[in-house]
Write an enzyme that holds these catalytic residues in place. Structure first.
Site, short mmCIF file in Angstrom:
data_model
loop_
_atom_site.label_atom_id
_atom_site.label_comp_id
_atom_site.label_asym_id
_atom_site.label_seq_id
_atom_site.Cartn_x
_atom_site.Cartn_y
_atom_site.Cartn_z
N ASN A 1 2.19 -19.28 -3.91
CA ASN A 1 3.36 -19.93 -3.17
C ASN A 1 2.90 -21.12 -2.17
OD1 ASN A 1 4.49 -17.58 -3.99
ND2 ASN A 1 4.34 -16.38 -2.18
N VAL A 2 3.85 -22.05 -2.28
CA VAL A 2 3.61 -23.11 -1.59
C VAL A 2 4.18 -23.19 -0.05
CG1 VAL A 2 3.40 -24.51 -3.68
CG2 VAL A 2 5.62 -24.33 -2.61
N HIS B 1 -1.74 -23.43 -5.54
CA HIS B 1 -0.83 -24.39 -5.90
C HIS B 1 -0.31 -25.33 -5.08
CE1 HIS B 1 -0.02 -21.35 -9.43
NE2 HIS B 1 -1.19 -22.08 -9.81
N ASN C 1 5.97 -4.95 -8.56
CA ASN C 1 7.01 -5.77 -9.18
C ASN C 1 7.80 -4.98 -9.34
OD1 ASN C 1 8.39 -7.63 -10.54
ND2 ASN C 1 6.66 -8.84 -10.96
N PRO C 2 9.29 -5.07 -9.15
CA PRO C 2 10.47 -4.34 -9.38
C PRO C 2 10.66 -4.58 -10.91
CG PRO C 2 11.20 -6.11 -8.09
CD PRO C 2 9.59 -6.44 -8.10
C1 BV8 Z 1 -3.75 -26.48 -15.45
C2 BV8 Z 1 3.58 -25.50 -7.36
C3 BV8 Z 1 -5.32 -27.49 -16.31
C4 BV8 Z 1 4.63 -26.29 -7.51
C5 BV8 Z 1 3.19 -24.23 -9.57
C6 BV8 Z 1 -2.85 -21.37 -20.72
C7 BV8 Z 1 -1.82 -20.85 -21.61
C8 BV8 Z 1 -0.76 -21.41 -21.69
C9 BV8 Z 1 -0.24 -22.45 -20.71
C10 BV8 Z 1 -1.27 -22.93 -20.03
C11 BV8 Z 1 -2.37 -22.44 -20.10
N1 BV8 Z 1 -3.35 -23.09 -19.16
C12 BV8 Z 1 -2.70 -24.17 -18.62
C13 BV8 Z 1 -1.44 -24.06 -18.93
C14 BV8 Z 1 -0.19 -24.97 -18.79
C15 BV8 Z 1 0.42 -24.21 -17.34
C16 BV8 Z 1 1.08 -22.90 -17.42
O1 BV8 Z 1 0.46 -21.89 -17.12
N2 BV8 Z 1 2.34 -22.84 -18.16
C17 BV8 Z 1 3.07 -21.51 -18.23
C18 BV8 Z 1 4.37 -21.95 -18.12
C19 BV8 Z 1 2.91 -21.01 -19.29
N3 BV8 Z 1 -0.49 -24.27 -16.25
C20 BV8 Z 1 -0.76 -25.37 -15.55
O2 BV8 Z 1 -0.30 -26.38 -15.95
C21 BV8 Z 1 -1.62 -25.49 -14.38
N4 BV8 Z 1 -2.55 -26.27 -14.51
O3 BV8 Z 1 -3.81 -25.53 -16.37
O4 BV8 Z 1 -4.37 -27.53 -15.17
C22 BV8 Z 1 -4.72 -28.14 -17.28
C23 BV8 Z 1 -4.48 -29.22 -17.31
C24 BV8 Z 1 -4.05 -30.12 -18.11
C25 BV8 Z 1 -3.68 -29.58 -19.46
C26 BV8 Z 1 -4.12 -28.11 -19.60
C27 BV8 Z 1 -4.50 -27.59 -18.47
C28 BV8 Z 1 -0.97 -25.54 -13.07
C29 BV8 Z 1 0.07 -24.75 -12.83
C30 BV8 Z 1 0.89 -24.75 -11.50
C31 BV8 Z 1 1.93 -25.31 -11.34
N5 BV8 Z 1 2.54 -25.26 -10.08
N6 BV8 Z 1 3.78 -24.08 -8.32
C32 BV8 Z 1 5.83 -26.00 -7.17
O5 BV8 Z 1 6.01 -24.77 -6.57
O6 BV8 Z 1 6.86 -26.52 -6.99
S1 BV8 Z 1 3.57 -22.80 -10.42
C33 BV8 Z 1 4.64 -21.92 -9.88
O7 BV8 Z 1 5.26 -21.02 -10.90
C34 BV8 Z 1 4.41 -21.13 -8.56
O8 BV8 Z 1 3.41 -21.59 -7.88
C35 BV8 Z 1 3.96 -19.64 -9.58
O9 BV8 Z 1 2.50 -19.87 -9.81
C36 BV8 Z 1 4.71 -19.90 -10.76
C37 BV8 Z 1 6.04 -18.86 -10.57
O10 BV8 Z 1 5.65 -17.64 -10.82
P1 BV8 Z 1 5.61 -16.45 -9.70
O11 BV8 Z 1 5.00 -16.89 -8.30
O12 BV8 Z 1 4.97 -15.25 -10.46
O13 BV8 Z 1 7.22 -16.51 -9.61
P2 BV8 Z 1 8.33 -15.99 -10.81
O14 BV8 Z 1 9.53 -16.57 -10.11
O15 BV8 Z 1 7.75 -16.35 -12.17
O16 BV8 Z 1 8.37 -14.23 -10.54
C38 BV8 Z 1 8.47 -13.66 -9.61
C39 BV8 Z 1 8.15 -12.27 -9.85
O17 BV8 Z 1 8.41 -11.63 -8.75
C40 BV8 Z 1 9.00 -11.70 -10.83
O18 BV8 Z 1 8.12 -11.10 -11.79
C41 BV8 Z 1 9.94 -10.76 -10.05
O19 BV8 Z 1 10.08 -9.51 -10.73
C42 BV8 Z 1 8.95 -10.31 -8.98
N7 BV8 Z 1 9.95 -10.13 -7.52
C43 BV8 Z 1 11.00 -10.47 -7.33
N8 BV8 Z 1 11.44 -9.88 -5.98
C44 BV8 Z 1 10.28 -9.24 -5.55
C45 BV8 Z 1 9.15 -9.30 -6.68
N9 BV8 Z 1 8.30 -8.51 -6.35
C46 BV8 Z 1 8.01 -7.95 -5.32
N10 BV8 Z 1 8.80 -7.84 -4.48
C47 BV8 Z 1 10.03 -8.24 -4.61
N11 BV8 Z 1 11.01 -8.18 -3.35
#
Ligand code: BV8
Ligand code: ZN
Length: 258
Positions: A106-107, A123, A225-226
């Site tokens: 989280n940011v 992040h 996680n729900p």
């Molecule tokens: C990188 C900041 C090196 C900005 C963010 C390997 C395989 C595939 C892809 C990749 C790989 N390695 C790298 C990649 C690419 C990419 C990636 O992972 N893509 C994904 C989409 C597949 N990763 C990157 O680019 C990373 N950098 O690898 O650099 C590199 C460089 C060049 C080329 C290759 C590699 C950088 C990733 C960081 C990006 N920045 N945030 C901003 O915030 O604006 S990511 C951002 O999205 C968040 O920080 C967080 O990480 C993500 C969201 O995920 P969650 O936080 O889990 O949130 P989400 O909404 O998805 O889910 C919420 C969950 O909560 C749900 O499950 C829900 O059920 C649950 N929930 C809801 N309510 C509740 C709850 N749980 C409990 N209680 C509740 N009340």
């Protein structure tokens, strides 16, 4: 999967014994504070955009005022929000265990506002913008930005030193994570005996792989996680519930006599 009535005894038992606890959080932990997750449909000016699209260097290059406006809107939302029971339970947990490492995707600063210290922000942080050219930190004006309800395009400020554009202090997709935070996170996950992944969809890499490190380290791993994630069947206990309900219950149950 255990119901919400009583906390799984394996968790209470392991937590009472634990010396090194790691907690990984995602957007779901801030959801109960009114901060939208990345899964939630965008609103206002950004309703036609996918969050992962906007959180990229190319989006900022293409339309800097749209992206800066989005981050100012998110910053205003976070400034108006307050930590919830999940943030507070996590801060309390770190008081009870010998070594506690809090790692967040989280940011926002809700963990810090709940009393957590030394939070590893993998992040980045909304409160730390910097110059995209000379990387000089930029000091944001005090107070909540005054924005129209649906948000607005806002020209990014300019750097006092070199005149280049100021960019949000976050890690965009395709950008490397901050080295020290990432290496500290990996080291903590490799050495922990208890690991919680809370409120994360465990999709974004390399953050999600921290759970694999903890599993490989034979730690007791707990997902809160729900909704289901790819780790439901590989963690020790997967609790389907809200962090703001489950985490305070775990703390209360584990240290009720404390
Ligand atoms: C990188 C900041 C090196 C900005 C963010 C390997 C395989 C595939 C892809 C990749 C790989 N390695 C790298 C990649 C690419 C990419 C990636 O992972 N893509 C994904 C989409 C597949 N990763 C990157 O680019 C990373 N950098 O690898 O650099 C590199 C460089 C060049 C080329 C290759 C590699 C950088 C990733 C960081 C990006 N920045 N945030 C901003 O915030 O604006 S990511 C951002 O999205 C968040 O920080 C967080 O990480 C993500 C969201 O995920 P969650 O936080 O889990 O949130 P989400 O909404 O998805 O889910 C919420 C969950 O909560 C749900 O499950 C829900 O059920 C649950 N929930 C809801 N309510 C509740 C709850 N749980 C409990 N209680 C509740 N009340
Ligand atoms: Zn500069």
């Amino acid at each position: 999967m255990s119901g919400l009535v009583t906390v799984d005894a394996r968790i209470v038992g392991a937590l009472r014994e634990a010396r090194r606890v790691v907690i990984l959080t995602g957007a779901g932990v801030s959801a109960e504070s009114g901060v939208p997750t990345f899964r939630d449909q965008q609103t206002g000016l950004w309703k036609t955009f996918d969050a992962a699209e906007l959180a990229t260097p190319s989006a900022f290059r293409r339309d800097p005022s749209l992206v800066w406006g989005w981050y100012e809107w998110r910053r205003a939302t976070v400034l108006a929000a307050r930590p919830n029971a999940a943030h507070r339970a996590i801060a309390a947990m770190s008081e009870f265990v010998p070594h506690c490492t809090l790692i967040t995707q989280n940011v926002d600063d809700l963990h810090e506002r709940a009393g957590s210290v030394g939070v590893l922000h993998l992040h980045g942080e909304l409160s730390r913008p910097y110059c995209e050219a000379c990387r000089r930190s930029y000091v944001l004006p005090e107070g909540i930005p005054d924005l129209p309800p649906g948000g607005a395009r806002i020209e990014p400020p300019r750097c006092d030193a070199c005149g280049a554009m100021i960019r949000p202090g976050v890690v965009w997709f395709g950008e490397n994570l901050p080295d020290v935070a990432w290496r500290s996170a990996c080291e903590a996950a490799n050495r922990c005996d208890m690991f919680f992944c809370c409120g994360t969809s465990s999709v974004v890499q390399p953050a999600a792989s921290l759970t694999d490190l903890a599993i490989a380290a034979r730690a007791t791993t707990v997902q809160i996680n729900p909704n289901a994630t790819g780790y439901d069947d590989s963690v020790t206990v997967a609790i389907q519930g809200l962090a703001g309900i489950v985490l305070p219950r775990i703390v209360a149950e584990t240290w009720k006599s404390a």
